[in-house]
Design a protein around this motif. Structure first.
Motif, PDB file in Angstrom:
ATOM      1  N   ARG A 245      -9.719  75.326  22.058  1.00  0.00           N
ATOM      2  CA  ARG A 245      -8.417  74.789  21.649  1.00  0.00           C
ATOM      3  C   ARG A 245      -7.351  75.022  22.710  1.00  0.00           C
ATOM      4  O   ARG A 245      -6.498  74.165  22.941  1.00  0.00           O
TER       5      ARG A 245
ATOM      6  N   PHE B 264     -14.989  65.921  14.913  1.00  0.00           N
ATOM      7  CA  PHE B 264     -16.091  65.401  15.726  1.00  0.00           C
ATOM      8  C   PHE B 264     -15.615  64.353  16.726  1.00  0.00           C
ATOM      9  O   PHE B 264     -16.007  64.345  17.876  1.00  0.00           O
ATOM     10  N   LEU B 265     -14.757  63.445  16.272  1.00  0.00           N
ATOM     11  CA  LEU B 265     -14.317  62.391  17.189  1.00  0.00           C
ATOM     12  C   LEU B 265     -13.185  62.846  18.085  1.00  0.00           C
ATOM     13  O   LEU B 265     -12.724  62.106  18.933  1.00  0.00           O
ATOM     14  N   GLY B 266     -12.714  64.054  17.883  1.00  0.00           N
ATOM     15  CA  GLY B 266     -11.683  64.576  18.756  1.00  0.00           C
ATOM     16  C   GLY B 266     -10.378  63.848  18.569  1.00  0.00           C
ATOM     17  O   GLY B 266     -10.130  63.268  17.525  1.00  0.00           O
ATOM     18  N   ALA B 267      -9.553  63.859  19.598  1.00  0.00           N
ATOM     19  CA  ALA B 267      -8.207  63.339  19.431  1.00  0.00           C
ATOM     20  C   ALA B 267      -7.816  62.421  20.564  1.00  0.00           C
ATOM     21  O   ALA B 267      -8.293  62.549  21.677  1.00  0.00           O
ATOM     22  N   CYS B 268      -6.978  61.466  20.259  1.00  0.00           N
ATOM     23  CA  CYS B 268      -6.271  60.749  21.302  1.00  0.00           C
ATOM     24  C   CYS B 268      -4.815  61.047  21.026  1.00  0.00           C
ATOM     25  O   CYS B 268      -4.314  60.752  19.965  1.00  0.00           O
ATOM     26  N   ARG B 269      -4.196  61.683  21.959  1.00  0.00           N
ATOM     27  CA  ARG B 269      -2.884  62.255  21.639  1.00  0.00           C
ATOM     28  C   ARG B 269      -1.742  61.555  22.336  1.00  0.00           C
ATOM     29  O   ARG B 269      -0.733  62.110  22.580  1.00  0.00           O
TER      30      ARG B 269
END
Lengths: 145, 659
Positions: free
Chosen positions: A109, A140-145
């Protein structure tokens, strides 16, 4: 004072990683038998193609822990790999074996450690990694920030 | 005589005409190709849906319009999105010609982006290509293969051919992009470029691909046409070995020296471990990166707009000399009329982009993009989504002044219906007010939605009766005064899920606390780890209360958008909020909550307040009470099925357009 993981090196501390895997039985139960999760340190990776990585393999009796040759990410012997900088290895180990793989959550993180997906998404889904990652505290798919 | 409109005078720097090369640009706004729509065919052809959408973009009033990225290679190694447009063959030209014409017809300059996604490409292939084999950190993307030197030369040629084709279609220039970690960024960044040949190693070598790309494209399209490069001012990947801001600047200078005609400064990669465009980033946060680029490259036009949604702020930045063009995309997705409203000094009517990233969440699921705030986006080709005069004018009552009710009211009123909105609360906004008041990311974004409804209700002349609860008695009084009743009263708590109370125990409704009507206790147990419970627990903890979340399912955040889940889990960690999953509250007293986990183990938690934020259910009772009293009865939003704000807005608009 006992030997630290940094002193012992990633591969010299196999017992700690084994304890960590044991403590993560419930997390590994999400995976199909044969699914493999790797752990490698930056120092060890720099030794590639002669490097080794820790591999936890899911099985019906819980995860097994072993060392496996690491010749580069293209042929990494795991479906996903945690890459931990040497200075964070002790932090991970010091979290206590009972914390299991959950000890990796903080460093990932904070961006200190990295999580690489080696297998394609479809294979990861089939092997149960969506649930595995959720149990570890990651999306699981993570992030687009 | 000064013929400028009132807003054009106020924002004179933004609306100032400018000359760029041989082109006269009508203002300093560049529509940025930030989102691929996923509206097109799987083999790269532009569809009628896309053309209708692009016509709306062409009519936004931006001086420069960048059409969304087309992949340049027939194999699709550069293809990032399932239904992305292609430009590797002349067979695609007719639709590109139409798009260029739309843009020119509206007085805009037309730029075509060429997007080879590199690390994020190969969506149909099962692999992607990049400078070196660096595995994915997001599982959505494909396993990597190393690009060979021969492939590098071929890829550069494909970019040049695609550029030539765009010019042939009528575009005035092209754009290459490293935004968000595409191929150009992969070469520039030491995170993904670990090559030992002339394309890797030093910054000079890592920038070689970019220099060759610029040189060949410029040669292919000729001196009369412009070439823009989108380059990172910050990758936000430096922790993982990516470029520092200084190295990013060095690469920009290199592009300037190579003859680039404009640099659009961007921020972040898709996989970067910190936010760049979400609403947790304050507007204007990244402006310094553009200002620095402008200072170091005074002779290269600089465009910028990352997390800069406000035209007033953009005008001030241009006046200060921070950048030359406001590059804007998502705010124009949320409100395609934004620039016209700014020009006419009607900015208070703007539908603001609230940074929910619904657009990107959808793309990561291989779905066409949509916009929380603009329910018509993506439906421009469908007459059913247009606001057209109603064939039969009706008297409509709407129960609930939240997002669903107000959207429906606005659309219906514009179509000529008589609309009256009833709400038992004393203000417009419904439960969104409570959510906004506790949102740690950016409260003003959410409140802007409420303000929009207040302004538009007045401007459109919608009658809003606040403090009036629609009961069967009221309905008997109103009988025959309305032709249509629309239930938009929000969801109800599921009473069957409520734990028992004993010894003076009270369950407090989450919204009563969220709206500030009940003072929270010092030690609080929040039942429910969905977005309401999470938001409230985070807010209370931030204010110094001790909150514990108890969630009956295995995980929290089940109703949170995929691009926002990480934000809640991060806040929970940062704020050290205890979370008990697979656990139910079975008993509430004045000083405690008894919980039982999946193994049946019981535990008593000290608490001077227990807040109920558990699952909700549809509000059918109002519907059932009305269906024999009014000719037409409809349900929308959470009243029909609890799904949150995006669905509420879309439901309301859709019904308002059709009734």
């Amino acid at each position: 004072m006992g030997q630290t993981v940094t002193d012992a090196g990633l591969c010299g501390a196999l017992q700690r990683w084994r304890e960590m895997g044991e403590a993560s039985r419930e997390v590994f139960a999400a995976l199909e038998p044969g699914a493999r999760v790797g752990l490698i340190s930056q120092a060890e990776m720099n030794q590639a193609p002669g490097a080794r990585m820790v591999v936890w393999q899911a099985g019906p009796e819980g995860p097994t822990t072993a060392l496996a040759p690491f010749a580069g990410f293209a042929d990494a012997p795991a479906d996903m790999v945690f890459l931990v900088p040497d200075e964070a290895l002790d932090e991970v180990a010091a979290a206590g074996p009972d914390k299991g793989l959950g000890a990796l959550e903080g460093p990932v993180r904070s961006g200190d450690a990295m999580l690489f997906y080696i297998a394609p998404k479809g294979d990861l889904l089939d092997a149960g990694y969506e649930e595995f990652m959720e149990r570890l505290g990651f999306g699981f798919l993570g992030a687009c920030r | 005589m000064d013929e400028r409109k009132a807003g054009e005078k106020k924002l004179k720097h933004l609306f100032e005409p400018v000359k760029w090369g041989r082109f006269e640009i009508k203002n300093r706004v560049k529509y940025g190709a930030c989102c691929v729509s996923n509206f097109n065919t799987r083999d790269g052809f532009i569809t009628p849906r896309e053309l209708a959408r692009t016509k709306v973009i062409a009519e936004t009033g931006a001086g420069i319009i960048t059409n969304q990225g087309a992949y340049p290679d027939p194999l699709g190694e550069g293809k990032a999105y399932f239904s992305q447009v292609a430009l590797f063959d002349d067979k695609f030209l007719p639709q590109f010609e139409t798009i260029a014409r739309y843009i020119h017809d509206n007085g805009g300059m037309a730029i075509q982006q060429i997007l080879h996604a590199g690390r994020y490409g190969g969506i149909d292939l099962g692999y992607c290509i990049q400078p070196s084999v660096v595995p994915q950190t997001l599982p959505h993307f494909r396993p990597p293969r190393e690009i060979t030197k021969e492939q590098i030369r071929e890829t550069i040629k494909q970019h040049a051919d695609a550029a030539k084709r765009a010019i042939k279609a009528g575009f005035d220039g092209t754009e290459i992009t490293s935004f968000m970690g595409y191929l150009l960024a992969n070469f520039c960044s030491p995170f993904t470029n670990k090559r030992n040949d002339e394309y890797g190693g030093s910054v000079e070598n890592r920038g070689r691909f970019m220099r060759e790309l610029i040189s060949e494209i410029k040669e292919a399209q000729g001196d009369d046409y412009m070439l823009v490069a989108r380059l990172n001012g910050a990758e936000l990947m430096d922790k993982w070995g990516g470029n520092s801001e200084d190295e990013c600047l060095e690469l920009m200078k290199m592009a300037g020296d190579a003859g680039i005609d404009m640099i659009s400064v961007t921020v972040g990669w898709q996989e970067a471990p910190e936010s760049s465009i979400g609403r947790d980033v304050p507007p204007g946060h990244w402006n310094r990166l553009a200002a620095r680029a402008k200072k170091e490259l005074p002779n290269v036009p600089i465009a910028f707009g990352v997390r800069l949604p406000d035209p007033v702020m953009a005008n001030a930045c241009i006046e200060k000399g921070d950048f030359d063009y406001w590059e804007v995309c998502r705010p124009l997705l949320a409100d395609p009329q934004l620039l016209h409203k700014a020009a006419e000094d009607r900015l208070e009517e703007t539908r603001r982009c609230i940074g929910s990233l619904n657009c990107l969440s959808r793309l990561f699921r291989d779905l066409p993009y949509t916009c929380t705030m603009n329910p018509a986006l993506g439906h421009e080709v469908e007459p059913e989504y247009h606001i057209t005069p109603a064939a039969v004018k009706k008297r409509i009552m709407i129960i609930g002044a939240g997002p669903a009710g107000m959207e429906c009211a606005m659309a219906a009123k514009q179509r000529g219906h008589e609309v009256t909105v009833f709400d038992r609360e004393d203000s417009i906004g419904g439960l969104l007010r409570g959510y906004a008041a506790n949102d740690l990311a950016n409260r003003d974004d959410m409140l802007s939605v409420v303000r929009h409804y207040e302004v538009m209700a007045k401007k459109l002349g919608i009658e809003v009766k606040l403090g009036v609860e629609v009961t069967p008695k009221l309905m008997r009084d109103l009988l025959h005064q309305f032709d249509v009743a629309i239930v938009a009263a929000g969801a109800r708590n599921d009473e069957n899920m409520r734990p028992k109370t004993a010894d003076g125990g009270v369950l407090t409704d989450a919204y009563e606390v969220a709206l500030g009507r009940i003072k929270p206790g010092k030690k609080v147990v929040v039942i429910g780890g969905g977005r309401i419970g999470l938001t409230l627990a985070e807010s209370l903890t931030d204010q110094g209360h001790e909150a514990i979340i108890v969630e009956s399912s295995k995980r929290v955040g089940n109703d949170v958008a995929p691009t926002w889940k990480w934000r809640h889990t991060s806040w929970i960690k940062e704020l050290k909020i205890p979370v008990m999953t697979s656990t139910r509250v079975t008993r509430v007293t004045a000083s405690s909550a008894t919980v039982v986990n999946a193994e049946g183990e019981e535990k008593e938690l000290a608490a001077d307040m227990v807040i109920y934020a558990a699952p909700q259910k549809p509000n059918q009772e109002v519907f059932q009470a009305l269906q024999w009293m009014v000719d037409e009865v409809h349900m929308i939003g959470d009243a029909m099925a609890p799904r949150g704000m995006t669905s509420a807005i879309h439901d309301g608009y859709r019904l308002g357009c059709r009734i």
